[in-house]
Design a protein around this motif. Sequence first.
Motif, PDB file in Angstrom:
ATOM      1  N   VAL A 125       0.837  -1.195   0.000  1.00 39.87           N
ATOM      2  CA  VAL A 125       0.000   0.000   0.000  1.00 39.87           C
ATOM      3  C   VAL A 125       0.874   1.248   0.000  1.00 39.87           C
ATOM      4  O   VAL A 125       0.581   2.232  -0.675  1.00 39.87           O
ATOM      5  CB  VAL A 125      -0.951  -0.039   1.203  1.00 39.87           C
ATOM      6  CG1 VAL A 125      -1.827   1.185   1.213  1.00 39.87           C
ATOM      7  CG2 VAL A 125      -1.802  -1.276   1.143  1.00 39.87           C
ATOM      8  N   ARG A 126       1.986   1.180   0.730  1.00 42.37           N
ATOM      9  CA  ARG A 126       2.878   2.336   0.752  1.00 42.37           C
ATOM     10  C   ARG A 126       3.483   2.593  -0.615  1.00 42.37           C
ATOM     11  O   ARG A 126       3.768   3.749  -0.961  1.00 42.37           O
ATOM     12  CB  ARG A 126       3.992   2.126   1.765  1.00 42.37           C
ATOM     13  CG  ARG A 126       3.514   2.350   3.164  1.00 42.37           C
ATOM     14  CD  ARG A 126       4.666   2.337   4.112  1.00 42.37           C
ATOM     15  NE  ARG A 126       4.185   1.999   5.438  1.00 42.37           N
ATOM     16  CZ  ARG A 126       4.986   1.786   6.458  1.00 42.37           C
ATOM     17  NH1 ARG A 126       6.281   1.857   6.301  1.00 42.37           N
ATOM     18  NH2 ARG A 126       4.477   1.494   7.632  1.00 42.37           N
TER      19      ARG A 126
ATOM     20  N   VAL B 240      -4.621  -3.671  -5.330  1.00 35.77           N
ATOM     21  CA  VAL B 240      -3.897  -4.159  -4.149  1.00 35.77           C
ATOM     22  C   VAL B 240      -4.877  -4.758  -3.149  1.00 35.77           C
ATOM     23  O   VAL B 240      -4.654  -5.835  -2.600  1.00 35.77           O
ATOM     24  CB  VAL B 240      -3.078  -3.013  -3.530  1.00 35.77           C
ATOM     25  CG1 VAL B 240      -2.570  -3.397  -2.170  1.00 35.77           C
ATOM     26  CG2 VAL B 240      -1.914  -2.665  -4.416  1.00 35.77           C
TER      27      VAL B 240
ATOM     28  N   LEU C 260      -4.651   0.930  -6.206  1.00 34.26           N
ATOM     29  CA  LEU C 260      -4.909   0.585  -4.799  1.00 34.26           C
ATOM     30  C   LEU C 260      -6.077  -0.381  -4.688  1.00 34.26           C
ATOM     31  O   LEU C 260      -6.064  -1.278  -3.838  1.00 34.26           O
ATOM     32  CB  LEU C 260      -5.179   1.859  -4.004  1.00 34.26           C
ATOM     33  CG  LEU C 260      -3.924   2.691  -3.754  1.00 34.26           C
ATOM     34  CD1 LEU C 260      -4.260   3.952  -3.003  1.00 34.26           C
ATOM     35  CD2 LEU C 260      -2.920   1.899  -2.965  1.00 34.26           C
TER      36      LEU C 260
ATOM     37  N   GLY D  25       1.925   2.322  -3.413  1.00 32.23           N
ATOM     38  CA  GLY D  25       0.935   3.144  -4.102  1.00 32.23           C
ATOM     39  C   GLY D  25       0.943   4.576  -3.611  1.00 32.23           C
ATOM     40  O   GLY D  25       0.805   5.516  -4.401  1.00 32.23           O
ATOM     41  N   LEU D  26       1.136   4.770  -2.316  1.00 32.06           N
ATOM     42  CA  LEU D  26       1.113   6.140  -1.795  1.00 32.06           C
ATOM     43  C   LEU D  26       2.374   6.907  -2.190  1.00 32.06           C
ATOM     44  O   LEU D  26       2.310   8.107  -2.472  1.00 32.06           O
ATOM     45  CB  LEU D  26       0.938   6.105  -0.276  1.00 32.06           C
ATOM     46  CG  LEU D  26      -0.387   5.466   0.132  1.00 32.06           C
ATOM     47  CD1 LEU D  26      -0.527   5.458   1.631  1.00 32.06           C
ATOM     48  CD2 LEU D  26      -1.554   6.187  -0.476  1.00 32.06           C
TER      49      LEU D  26
ATOM     50  N   VAL E 176      -4.001   5.731  -9.752  1.00 32.67           N
ATOM     51  CA  VAL E 176      -3.519   5.270  -8.450  1.00 32.67           C
ATOM     52  C   VAL E 176      -4.653   4.633  -7.651  1.00 32.67           C
ATOM     53  O   VAL E 176      -4.452   3.630  -6.959  1.00 32.67           O
ATOM     54  CB  VAL E 176      -2.872   6.440  -7.695  1.00 32.67           C
ATOM     55  CG1 VAL E 176      -2.507   6.040  -6.303  1.00 32.67           C
ATOM     56  CG2 VAL E 176      -1.628   6.868  -8.413  1.00 32.67           C
TER      57      VAL E 176
END
Lengths: 187, 133
Positions: A29-30, A74, A71, A32-33, A67
């Motif tokens: 997840v990080r 994900v 996510l 993606g951020l 994005v």
Amino acid sequence: MTAVDALLLALGAVAVGSALLVVATRHLVRAGLYLVVCLGAVAGMYLVLAAELVAWVQVLIYVGAVVVLLLFAVMLTRAPIGASDDLDRPGWPATLIGGGTGLGLAALLIDAYRWTTVQVPEAGTAERLGAQVFGSWVLPFEVLSVLLLSALVGAIVLSRPDIGTTRPARSSTGDGDEVPGERGRSR
Amino acid sequence: MRPVIPYVTAALLFGLGGYGVLRRRNAVLVLMAVELMLNAVNLILVTADTTAKAVLPHGGQVFALFVIVLAAAEIGVGLAIVLQLYRMRASVSVDAIPLAGHPPDESARAAARPGGAAPDHPHVSGDEPEGPR
């Protein structure tokens, strides 16, 4: 070195640093951020380079849509929360090819442009870009719309396994909304 | 404005994207690295719009817009493939995909279906590899 150069350097450093974190972090997840940070910094570079419309389209489509889709993927593939250890392959060929490509291109471009200066051109506003898109580039624009439509249809066909079968069996309509975890448990 | 700064940034972004495509095992992370490479190309195009004097004004920015649309189409189809892969194999690891294995063809599916043994999962038996998982 003017203020424009300082801004470009700072935004470029942010973009490259967060891109490095995207390909190096162990949290899905990080990644993606960090990609959001990288794309936002690139949008800032577009603004400094006087490409207004491209910057806002980048924020809308990349940061807003792509994005979020990534996510979603994900989440839908049941990524573990927290660090995962099996995200990477052994990395010598990747380091060699990626580093070689990046540094080689950088050396080529540094050699081509040295430390020259150019004037920042007139801003690429929506009016000017629209006149270009619907004037000189109308045919690629229409071809692109056909491509978007075919990509849409292709994604729908891919995600429905009952479309390609010749015989519509009675049970095959139900597996579009099947929960993947049940399949994993049923084996 | 010194155009070498965005050019070098774009080159490094492209290199990092290529590294990520080759290094990552999770298919979603591979798609993220592909997005990095597409952004590097966009940055090159927008910067070239400031340095190169073209016949048509703002050609580089128009092409950057086109590449953004292409990236949107690519990410839609790519994520459909990834989700289908996850539905078939319960994993998105790209190096667990058997490249030489037989795809789930129609005859295997049709042969598996009329038995009625597994009515909930008609396409399970067609796409399984022979060996242990």
